[in-house]
Design a protein around this motif. Structure first.
Motif, PDB file in Angstrom:
ATOM      1  N   ILE A   1      -5.027 -13.320   3.822  1.00 48.93           N
ATOM      2  CA  ILE A   1      -4.067 -13.216   4.879  1.00 48.93           C
ATOM      3  C   ILE A   1      -3.938 -12.109   5.676  1.00 48.93           C
ATOM      4  O   ILE A   1      -3.926 -12.109   7.014  1.00 48.93           O
ATOM      5  CB  ILE A   1      -2.587 -13.497   4.353  1.00 48.93           C
ATOM      6  N   ARG A   2      -4.083 -10.907   4.687  1.00 49.81           N
ATOM      7  CA  ARG A   2      -3.965  -9.664   5.403  1.00 49.81           C
ATOM      8  C   ARG A   2      -5.207  -9.262   6.280  1.00 49.81           C
ATOM      9  O   ARG A   2      -5.032  -8.668   7.224  1.00 49.81           O
ATOM     10  CB  ARG A   2      -4.021  -8.643   4.022  1.00 49.81           C
ATOM     11  N   ARG A   3      -6.489  -9.842   5.842  1.00 50.69           N
ATOM     12  CA  ARG A   3      -7.437  -9.603   6.797  1.00 50.69           C
ATOM     13  C   ARG A   3      -7.590 -10.193   8.144  1.00 50.69           C
ATOM     14  O   ARG A   3      -8.350  -9.910   8.889  1.00 50.69           O
ATOM     15  CB  ARG A   3      -8.584  -9.901   5.957  1.00 50.69           C
ATOM     16  N   ARG A   4      -6.536 -10.910   8.380  1.00 49.48           N
ATOM     17  CA  ARG A   4      -6.458 -11.671   9.758  1.00 49.48           C
ATOM     18  C   ARG A   4      -5.750 -10.774  10.697  1.00 49.48           C
ATOM     19  O   ARG A   4      -6.286 -10.761  11.861  1.00 49.48           O
ATOM     20  CB  ARG A   4      -5.380 -12.724   9.644  1.00 49.48           C
ATOM     21  N   TRP A   5      -5.521  -9.553  10.427  1.00 47.18           N
ATOM     22  CA  TRP A   5      -4.939  -8.561  11.244  1.00 47.18           C
ATOM     23  C   TRP A   5      -5.588  -7.248  10.710  1.00 47.18           C
ATOM     24  O   TRP A   5      -5.530  -6.617   9.802  1.00 47.18           O
ATOM     25  CB  TRP A   5      -3.475  -8.126  11.105  1.00 47.18           C
ATOM     26  N   LYS A   6      -6.359  -6.720  11.868  1.00 48.44           N
ATOM     27  CA  LYS A   6      -7.230  -5.583  11.541  1.00 48.44           C
ATOM     28  C   LYS A   6      -6.286  -4.466  11.393  1.00 48.44           C
ATOM     29  O   LYS A   6      -6.737  -3.273  10.750  1.00 48.44           O
ATOM     30  CB  LYS A   6      -7.982  -5.174  12.780  1.00 48.44           C
ATOM     31  N   THR A   7      -5.096  -4.232  12.046  1.00 45.17           N
ATOM     32  CA  THR A   7      -4.136  -2.899  11.638  1.00 45.17           C
ATOM     33  C   THR A   7      -3.416  -3.049  10.291  1.00 45.17           C
ATOM     34  O   THR A   7      -2.907  -2.465   9.986  1.00 45.17           O
ATOM     35  CB  THR A   7      -3.175  -3.147  13.011  1.00 45.17           C
ATOM     36  N   LEU A   8      -3.581  -4.237   9.628  1.00 48.87           N
ATOM     37  CA  LEU A   8      -3.016  -4.334   8.345  1.00 48.87           C
ATOM     38  C   LEU A   8      -3.762  -4.024   7.305  1.00 48.87           C
ATOM     39  O   LEU A   8      -4.576  -5.036   7.093  1.00 48.87           O
ATOM     40  CB  LEU A   8      -2.198  -5.677   8.405  1.00 48.87           C
ATOM     41  N   HIS A   9      -3.833  -2.991   6.651  1.00 54.30           N
ATOM     42  CA  HIS A   9      -4.676  -2.615   5.562  1.00 54.30           C
ATOM     43  C   HIS A   9      -4.033  -2.563   4.108  1.00 54.30           C
ATOM     44  O   HIS A   9      -2.682  -2.503   3.752  1.00 54.30           O
ATOM     45  CB  HIS A   9      -5.260  -1.221   5.595  1.00 54.30           C
ATOM     46  N   ARG A  10      -4.790  -2.834   3.302  1.00 52.37           N
ATOM     47  CA  ARG A  10      -4.400  -2.960   1.681  1.00 52.37           C
ATOM     48  C   ARG A  10      -3.631  -1.530   1.524  1.00 52.37           C
ATOM     49  O   ARG A  10      -3.991  -0.507   1.597  1.00 52.37           O
ATOM     50  CB  ARG A  10      -5.573  -2.771   0.885  1.00 52.37           C
ATOM     51  N   SER A  11      -2.490  -1.589   0.909  1.00 54.18           N
ATOM     52  CA  SER A  11      -1.629  -0.358   0.480  1.00 54.18           C
ATOM     53  C   SER A  11      -1.652  -0.197  -1.034  1.00 54.18           C
ATOM     54  O   SER A  11      -2.062  -1.161  -1.795  1.00 54.18           O
ATOM     55  CB  SER A  11      -0.112  -0.542   1.108  1.00 54.18           C
ATOM     56  N   ASN A  12      -0.929   0.661  -1.368  1.00 55.52           N
ATOM     57  CA  ASN A  12      -0.727   0.938  -3.089  1.00 55.52           C
ATOM     58  C   ASN A  12       0.431   0.360  -3.389  1.00 55.52           C
ATOM     59  O   ASN A  12       1.691   0.856  -3.040  1.00 55.52           O
ATOM     60  CB  ASN A  12      -0.581   2.441  -3.196  1.00 55.52           C
ATOM     61  N   PRO A  13       0.261  -0.639  -4.314  1.00 50.11           N
ATOM     62  CA  PRO A  13       1.297  -1.571  -4.804  1.00 50.11           C
ATOM     63  C   PRO A  13       2.439  -0.916  -5.337  1.00 50.11           C
ATOM     64  O   PRO A  13       3.682  -1.124  -5.252  1.00 50.11           O
ATOM     65  CB  PRO A  13       0.819  -2.633  -5.400  1.00 50.11           C
ATOM     66  N   ASP A  14       1.921  -0.072  -6.361  1.00 45.37           N
ATOM     67  CA  ASP A  14       2.931   0.602  -7.193  1.00 45.37           C
ATOM     68  C   ASP A  14       4.020   1.663  -6.320  1.00 45.37           C
ATOM     69  O   ASP A  14       4.995   1.827  -6.320  1.00 45.37           O
ATOM     70  CB  ASP A  14       2.103   1.452  -8.226  1.00 45.37           C
ATOM     71  N   ARG A  15       3.209   2.314  -5.289  1.00 48.81           N
ATOM     72  CA  ARG A  15       3.843   3.079  -4.709  1.00 48.81           C
ATOM     73  C   ARG A  15       4.851   2.587  -3.502  1.00 48.81           C
ATOM     74  O   ARG A  15       6.036   2.720  -3.380  1.00 48.81           O
ATOM     75  CB  ARG A  15       2.970   3.954  -3.751  1.00 48.81           C
TER      76      ARG A  15
ATOM     77  N   GLU B   1      -5.790 -14.542  -2.373  1.00 47.86           N
ATOM     78  CA  GLU B   1      -4.884 -15.254  -1.459  1.00 47.86           C
ATOM     79  C   GLU B   1      -4.309 -14.506  -0.493  1.00 47.86           C
ATOM     80  O   GLU B   1      -4.173 -14.492   0.799  1.00 47.86           O
ATOM     81  CB  GLU B   1      -3.991 -16.147  -2.078  1.00 47.86           C
ATOM     82  N   LEU B   2      -3.534 -13.162  -0.912  1.00 49.71           N
ATOM     83  CA  LEU B   2      -2.854 -12.396   0.007  1.00 49.71           C
ATOM     84  C   LEU B   2      -3.744 -11.497   0.703  1.00 49.71           C
ATOM     85  O   LEU B   2      -3.373 -11.360   1.874  1.00 49.71           O
ATOM     86  CB  LEU B   2      -1.770 -11.655  -0.650  1.00 49.71           C
ATOM     87  N   GLY B   3      -4.783 -11.202   0.038  1.00 49.15           N
ATOM     88  CA  GLY B   3      -5.679 -10.528   0.918  1.00 49.15           C
ATOM     89  C   GLY B   3      -6.442 -11.125   2.042  1.00 49.15           C
ATOM     90  O   GLY B   3      -6.676 -10.307   3.011  1.00 49.15           O
TER      91      GLY B   3
ATOM     92  N   ALA C   1       1.975 -10.699   2.227  1.00 51.99           N
ATOM     93  CA  ALA C   1       0.656 -10.158   2.511  1.00 51.99           C
ATOM     94  C   ALA C   1       0.962  -8.745   3.297  1.00 51.99           C
ATOM     95  O   ALA C   1       0.386  -7.702   3.091  1.00 51.99           O
ATOM     96  CB  ALA C   1       0.005 -11.080   3.376  1.00 51.99           C
ATOM     97  N   PHE C   2       2.230  -8.708   4.161  1.00 53.99           N
ATOM     98  CA  PHE C   2       2.406  -7.786   5.048  1.00 53.99           C
ATOM     99  C   PHE C   2       2.914  -6.518   4.139  1.00 53.99           C
ATOM    100  O   PHE C   2       2.613  -5.357   4.134  1.00 53.99           O
ATOM    101  CB  PHE C   2       3.475  -8.130   5.878  1.00 53.99           C
ATOM    102  N   SER C   3       3.737  -6.763   2.928  1.00 53.68           N
ATOM    103  CA  SER C   3       4.358  -5.995   2.222  1.00 53.68           C
ATOM    104  C   SER C   3       3.372  -5.188   1.547  1.00 53.68           C
ATOM    105  O   SER C   3       3.293  -4.035   1.153  1.00 53.68           O
ATOM    106  CB  SER C   3       5.163  -6.558   1.118  1.00 53.68           C
ATOM    107  N   GLY C   4       2.063  -5.662   1.043  1.00 55.48           N
ATOM    108  CA  GLY C   4       1.018  -5.120   0.307  1.00 55.48           C
ATOM    109  C   GLY C   4       1.394  -5.027  -1.035  1.00 55.48           C
ATOM    110  O   GLY C   4       0.890  -4.165  -1.793  1.00 55.48           O
ATOM    111  N   CYS C   5       2.462  -5.620  -1.723  1.00 54.50           N
ATOM    112  CA  CYS C   5       3.167  -5.468  -2.873  1.00 54.50           C
ATOM    113  C   CYS C   5       2.253  -6.238  -4.119  1.00 54.50           C
ATOM    114  O   CYS C   5       1.426  -7.304  -3.736  1.00 54.50           O
ATOM    115  CB  CYS C   5       4.586  -5.683  -2.904  1.00 54.50           C
ATOM    116  N   ASP C   6       2.517  -6.044  -5.361  1.00 58.09           N
ATOM    117  CA  ASP C   6       2.047  -6.921  -6.241  1.00 58.09           C
ATOM    118  C   ASP C   6       3.092  -7.864  -7.141  1.00 58.09           C
ATOM    119  O   ASP C   6       4.040  -7.247  -7.406  1.00 58.09           O
ATOM    120  CB  ASP C   6       1.358  -5.896  -7.398  1.00 58.09           C
ATOM    121  N   TYR C   7       2.856  -9.185  -7.117  1.00 60.19           N
ATOM    122  CA  TYR C   7       3.963 -10.159  -7.563  1.00 60.19           C
ATOM    123  C   TYR C   7       3.484 -10.692  -8.907  1.00 60.19           C
ATOM    124  O   TYR C   7       4.072 -11.748  -9.033  1.00 60.19           O
ATOM    125  CB  TYR C   7       4.268 -11.042  -6.459  1.00 60.19           C
TER     126      TYR C   7
END
Length: 573
Positions: free
Chosen positions: A307-321, A303-305, A288-294
């Motif tokens: 988990i990510r939303r539990r922390w306000k400072t952790l936003h969705r990143s660009n998986p390809d980048r 599911e990973l989204g 979830a932290f990595s923001g990657c696509d598996y």
């Protein structure tokens, strides 16, 4: 009479409709038979369904079907090198003894100066804090009180220092360097109370003298809270060597932990002469932290989204980048393919240190298919044997630490504290092979492997992993984190200097000989780059974003300013 005539009329109409019904039924039967003949068999239908449901699990098999040239061999191939040792490692050795100029603790320790620290995070993050605390006490000419372990963090381990580390050994081994006591002395009938404060991260000698010493002189006892990475990466050589004496000699696990760890190592050795230890770190929180696509589609994103939303400072990143920058951990299957390409056959035994793997057995299945001799502490020890440790995350982590440290080859899929400390420790004790995936270079190989032959794929993996295998001088002295690259504590003999002159092309990951032997059908990918020329103290945030932090010598989380300490603790260890 009229009633009988109506019944006769309806009967006549029904009798005339019978041929119509028969024709329709016959047509439907014929159509059903035709569809049954043309449709795939139940076995084939099940196979297609399974391929759709488990694409990520069966990629290796599917690649072989789609591209017969990409068939992973069972053996490791003949590479003309020893896959269980590092090149020229016999010429390098750990050397952390102090010089004659480094005065004894009895001479420099001042009365009424007591330093306490409160560590932070999991076992290995706390280990860095303990190591640096000894040096901080030496800088301040203070007596160090045995450090307090973090018992309230995400890991929720109630163990104290003496339940993890041999406290008497710790005190006696360092007695010439720093005076250490188990608790603050009393003043009259009352114990001294420590003044609580925090020091900035990466604080150097002058910083400690200017910020902490005046308070210490006034209050006599100071506690530094959240003490992790509170000491600069670059210090005077004598202080760096003291760091090594603490980390590699003074910090010894308690006898129960050592005994169980050695038992696990022995059981791995009973199974095979050599073994690989893999620190996988493929837990849901990490992903979830990595923001990657598996490859898990909408279900994985949901599911990973969450988990990510539990922390306000952790936003969705660009998986390809993130993937292009090398910030995505390799999947278990990709780790297995990398190891096979590096020459490790299916008969190799692997010990996996990991928490809950995202996707469970489905995710691990491809790795187990490549390496059937798959072990963990739970599979080679009984529940009764692990019971004294199983309720304490740090003690369980200590067992994994021992087995990974003693392995012939250590593979890490992350840049957390355990990976960095073990990398430095293995360099110090003989440069035992330590493999970190060059994720930034490997991602396109994995992306396009169905269009490649196995020989071209394997050749490219070996090329890109130059400089990421834990060999001597892969990292320039002074670069990277000191706990990972303790260059001040590694010496080389005269024979190594001669070898070094003849192998400059391989010093930082370039191997012209290897390039000449690459197969003609190798994938169109970038040439191997030099080892990342990074430094914890100098690189700014923009450089990290450009270079991609996952495969650099600093941690993923070092590039971020965490507002939530729990997130930092999850990612760090």
């Amino acid at each position: 009479m009229a009633h009988q005539r109506r019944r006769h009329h309806y009967y006549q109409r029904f009798r005339h409709m019978i041929p119509v019904f028969s024709a329709v039924a016959a047509a439907l039967f014929f159509l059903f038979a035709l569809l049954s003949f043309l449709a795939p068999s139940p076995v084939e239908t099940d196979r297609i369904h399974r391929r759709r449901q488990h694409t990520s699990v069966n990629v290796q098999k599917d690649d072989a079907i789609d591209n017969p040239a990409f068939r992973v061999p069972g053996d490791g191939g003949k590479l003309g090198r020893d896959i269980w040792s590092s090149l020229n490692s016999e010429h390098f050795f750990g050397c952390s003894n102090s010089s004659n100029k480094f005065q004894k603790a009895q001479v420099i320790t001042q009365p009424n100066r007591y330093l306490m620290i409160a560590t932070s995070g999991g076992l290995n993050q706390q280990r860095t804090g303990i190591t640096d605390a000894v040096v901080a006490a030496r800088i301040l000419n203070a007596t160090l009180v045995v450090p307090k372990l973090d018992q309230r963090s995400f890991w929720k381990d109630s163990s104290n220092f003496s339940e993890i580390f041999d406290v008497d050994w710790f005190i006696s081994f360092l007695s010439k360097d720093v005076k250490i006591i188990k608790q603050l002395p009393t003043k009259g009938r009352k114990a001294l109370s420590a003044y609580n404060m925090r020091v900035p991260r990466k604080c150097n000698e002058r910083c400690y003298i200017n910020r902490i010493l005046p308070v210490l002189l006034k209050k006599h006892a100071v506690q530094l809270s959240k003490f992790d990475y509170r000491l600069a990466n670059r210090l005077d050589t004598e202080y760096q060597k003291l760091r090594c004496r603490v980390n590699y000699h003074a910090l010894r696990f308690t006898n129960p932990i050592l005994a169980m760890g050695e038992k696990l190592v022995h059981r791995m050795r009973m199974r095979s002469k050599h073994y690989i230890a893999l620190h996988l770190r493929f837990e849901p929180d990490m992903l979830a932290f990595s923001g990657c696509d598996y490859g898990g589609g909408e279900k994985e994103q949901k599911e990973l989204g969450a988990i990510r939303r539990r922390w306000k400072t952790l936003h969705r990143s660009n998986p390809d980048r993130a993937r292009r920058q090398g910030r995505c951990p390799l999947t278990p299957e990709e780790v297995g393919l990398m190891l096979r390409a590096l020459g490790y056959g299916s008969d190799i035994h692997i010990y996996v240190a990991s928490g809950e793997v995202y996707g469970g057995e489905r995710t691990l299945a491809p790795l187990k298919a490549l390496f059937p001799n798959f072990h963990s502490k739970e599979t080679i020890a009984t529940k009764e044997e692990l019971e004294p440790f199983s309720s304490f995350s740090s003690r369980m982590a200590a067992l994994d630490f021992i087995v990974c440290d003693e392995s012939d080859v250590f593979v890490t899929n992350n840049n957390g504290n355990m990976a960095k400390i073990l990398a430095g420790r293995r360099r110090y004790f003989g440069h035992k092979p330590t493999i970190r995936p060059n994720a930034k270079k490997l991602y396109r190989l994995f992306l396009n492997r169905s269009n490649s032959t196995w020989e071209a794929f394997a050749s490219s993996v070996r090329t890109f992993q130059k400089g990421f295998m834990g060999e001597p001088k892969e990292v320039r002295p002074g670069r990277g984190g000191f706990h990972e690259n303790p260059s001040s504590c590694i010496c080389e003999d005269s024979a190594a200097a001669k070898v070094d002159k003849n192998s400059q092309s391989r010093k930082y990951g370039k191997d012209n000989t290897t390039k000449k032997n690459v197969a003609n059908d190798e994938l169109d990918v970038d040439n191997v780059s030099e080892w990342p020329d990074m430094d914890d103290d100098d690189d700014d945030q923009n450089d990290l974003a450009e270079k991609g932090t996952f495969n650099e010598t600093i941690s993923d989380y070092d590039a971020l300013n965490f507002e939530d300490p729990e997130l930092e603790e999850i990612i760090s260890d």
